[in-house]
Structure formats: C-alpha cells, structure tokens
Design a protein around this motif. Structure first.
Motif, short mmCIF file in Angstrom:
data_model
loop_
_atom_site.label_atom_id
_atom_site.label_comp_id
_atom_site.label_asym_id
_atom_site.label_seq_id
_atom_site.Cartn_x
_atom_site.Cartn_y
_atom_site.Cartn_z
N SER A 1 52.84 40.60 52.50
CA SER A 1 52.82 40.94 51.09
C SER A 1 53.14 39.72 50.24
CB SER A 1 53.83 42.06 50.80
OG SER A 1 55.14 41.61 51.09
N ALA B 1 40.45 45.23 49.57
CA ALA B 1 41.76 44.99 50.18
C ALA B 1 41.61 44.71 51.68
CB ALA B 1 42.67 46.20 49.96
N ARG C 1 45.14 48.08 43.33
CA ARG C 1 45.37 48.23 44.77
C ARG C 1 46.18 47.05 45.32
NH1 ARG C 1 43.33 50.55 49.59
NH2 ARG C 1 44.58 49.59 51.23
N SER D 1 42.47 41.07 53.84
CA SER D 1 43.59 41.20 54.77
C SER D 1 43.27 40.65 56.15
CB SER D 1 43.99 42.68 54.90
OG SER D 1 43.04 43.37 55.71
N ASP E 1 49.92 47.08 47.01
CA ASP E 1 50.16 46.55 48.36
C ASP E 1 51.23 45.47 48.37
OD1 ASP E 1 48.28 48.25 49.42
OD2 ASP E 1 46.70 46.75 49.60
#
Length: 272
Positions: free
Chosen positions: A2, A235, A22, A239, A26
């Motif tokens: 994060s 997202a 979003r 990631s 997160d």
C-alpha cells in the motif's frame, strides 16, 4: 503493497474518478489530473477527506508544459511515482466525409498525443529511478506499471467517430511498443478496452429506449458496465497480481467482442 503513488488523468469524473477512488480505498495516494477544475477539486477533496491520500492538478495532457507541471506537482507533494492510469479522452462526432481538421486534431491531441506525453514523462522518471539503484538484480522490489485506458474501439470501428476510433487503435500500438521497450526495466505497460460503461459519454443512451435496446443487443451480459468494474481491472493491472502481464489489452465489455451477431432483446410490456 500500500501507500504507492499513482497519477490518474481524466480523473474528475467517470471511469477516471472510479479508478482514483479504488486506489485510495486500497491505501494508495493519488494525483487526480483533469481540465475540469471544479469537478477535479471536489473529487480530490472527497477522496482526501480525513487523510492526505489525494490531490488535484489541473492538466491539459496535450500540453508538454502542463505535463511537466503534473510530474513536478506529484513529486513535490508525494515524493515518488509508482504508476499511471492514462484515462483522459474525448470523443467528437464526425466521419471521414465531414469531420473537421480542427476536431480531428483535438481528439488525437488529447487521446493519443496526451497519453504519449504523460507516459513518456512518467517512464523517464521510472527509468532514472531504476538506473540510480545500486542493485538492479531485483527489479520487482518496487514494481512500476502504466495502464492506458483504450476502448473496444481499438478493435471495432464506429464510422461516425473516426478520430476517436483511430486514437484508440493508436493507443493499442503505443501500449505494445512501450511494453517491449520498458520490459528490460521491469516496467509493465498494459491497456484496458472498456465496452459500454455508464458514464457521461453514454448519457444520451439512458434517455433513448431505441438506443438502449441497440446497446443491449450487442452486449451478451445484457447490461452496461459500471465505472467501478473498469477500476477493478485497472487496480489489478497496477498490482503484483498481474506481474507477468505486459503489452496486453483487457476488455471489460460484457462479452461484446466475442459476439458476431446481435442478441435478441425482450420487448417491454409498454412496447407490446
């Protein structure tokens, strides 16, 4: 991981705002870039309520000076850039016989030139950060990613929106070329090709039953998508879950590209 820092262009409303929302949810920090200062300020303030996770920067992505300022403001506020969502885009109606040169240039300037300018600036920052490392043996320790918001219209055409269609076709190739070029640095570049999503671009369909039926006839899932559903794909592509994906376009389109015929749509009782 994060608390990364992401830039989202065209983030004042719609898909861009959903992506920013979003990312903040997160645990990341987000710079919302847009020309709509009123909506952008409000969106950033809503996301930053009670935290310091979001700021707004006014930016015309087609202007190199604006892009330079966007990068400077991001680094000045958050000290780093971990990824980018190139979402800024416009669609002006016109086909090959009637589209004005001015409208053609404007669409390509925002949708393609703008995406290139911001991607180039962010990629240069990332490459410099990687080159400055003493140990480059583990490039995944701080993975970088760029996500370009394309469209199913990079594959299928709308004749009376020729400039928009051309810009998305160009974005597909830009995504692939940058992915290959930046792969040795561990920087991944992918795209998202949404189908019909409930945004301002689709607003005219919402009040037109005939247009709604046409839209649903080409959408096997039988409904338009929601910006949050596109944000989920963004997202994912930013990631580590997508760490072996680069140079690809993912299509959240309700099955439209898989369809080679129109779907029957049940008549409403009011139409019977």
């Amino acid at each position: 991981m994060s608390d990364r820092v992401y830039i989202v262009t065209g983030a004042a409303k719609g898909i861009g705002f959903a992506c920013a929302q979003r990312l903040v949810a997160d645990g990341h920090r987000v710079v919302l870039a847009d020309m709509d200062t009123e909506a952008g300020d409000k969106s950033a303030a809503d996301l930053a309520a009670g935290n310091d996770k979001a700021i707004f920067v006014e930016c015309d992505v087609s202007d190199p000076l604006h892009v330079h300022n966007l990068i400077a403001e991001t680094l000045g506020s958050f000290g780093r850039i971990d990824g980018l969502i190139n979402n800024a885009g416009i669609a002006l109606k016109g086909g090959s016989l009637d589209l004005s040169i001015e409208d053609f240039d404007r669409v390509l300037a925002v949708n393609l030139r703008g995406a290139f300018l911001v991607s180039q600036a962010v990629a240069k920052y990332m490459v410099k950060e990687i080159d400055d490392r003493e140990d480059r043996s583990r490039l995944t320790d701080r993975p970088y990613a760029i996500v370009n918001m394309s469209s199913i219209n990079e594959q299928v055409a709308i004749p009376d929106y020729i400039a928009y269609t051309m810009s998305k076709g160009g974005m597909r190739q830009m995504t692939r070329a940058m992915a290959i070029e930046l792969a040795p640095y561990g920087i991944r570049v992918n795209a998202i090709g949404p189908g019909s999503i409930k945004t301002d671009m689709l607003a005219s369909v919402n009040s037109d039953k005939k247009a709604q039926k046409k839209l649903l006839s080409r959408t096997p899932l039988g409904r338009p998508g929601h910006p949050d559903e596109v944000a989920s794909v963004a997202a994912f592509l930013l990631s580590e879950e997508s760490s072996y994906i680069t140079g690809q376009t993912i299509y959240p389109d309700g099955g439209r590209l898989a369809l080679n015929y129109t779907m029957p749509v049940a008549e409403d009782e009011d139409d019977a």
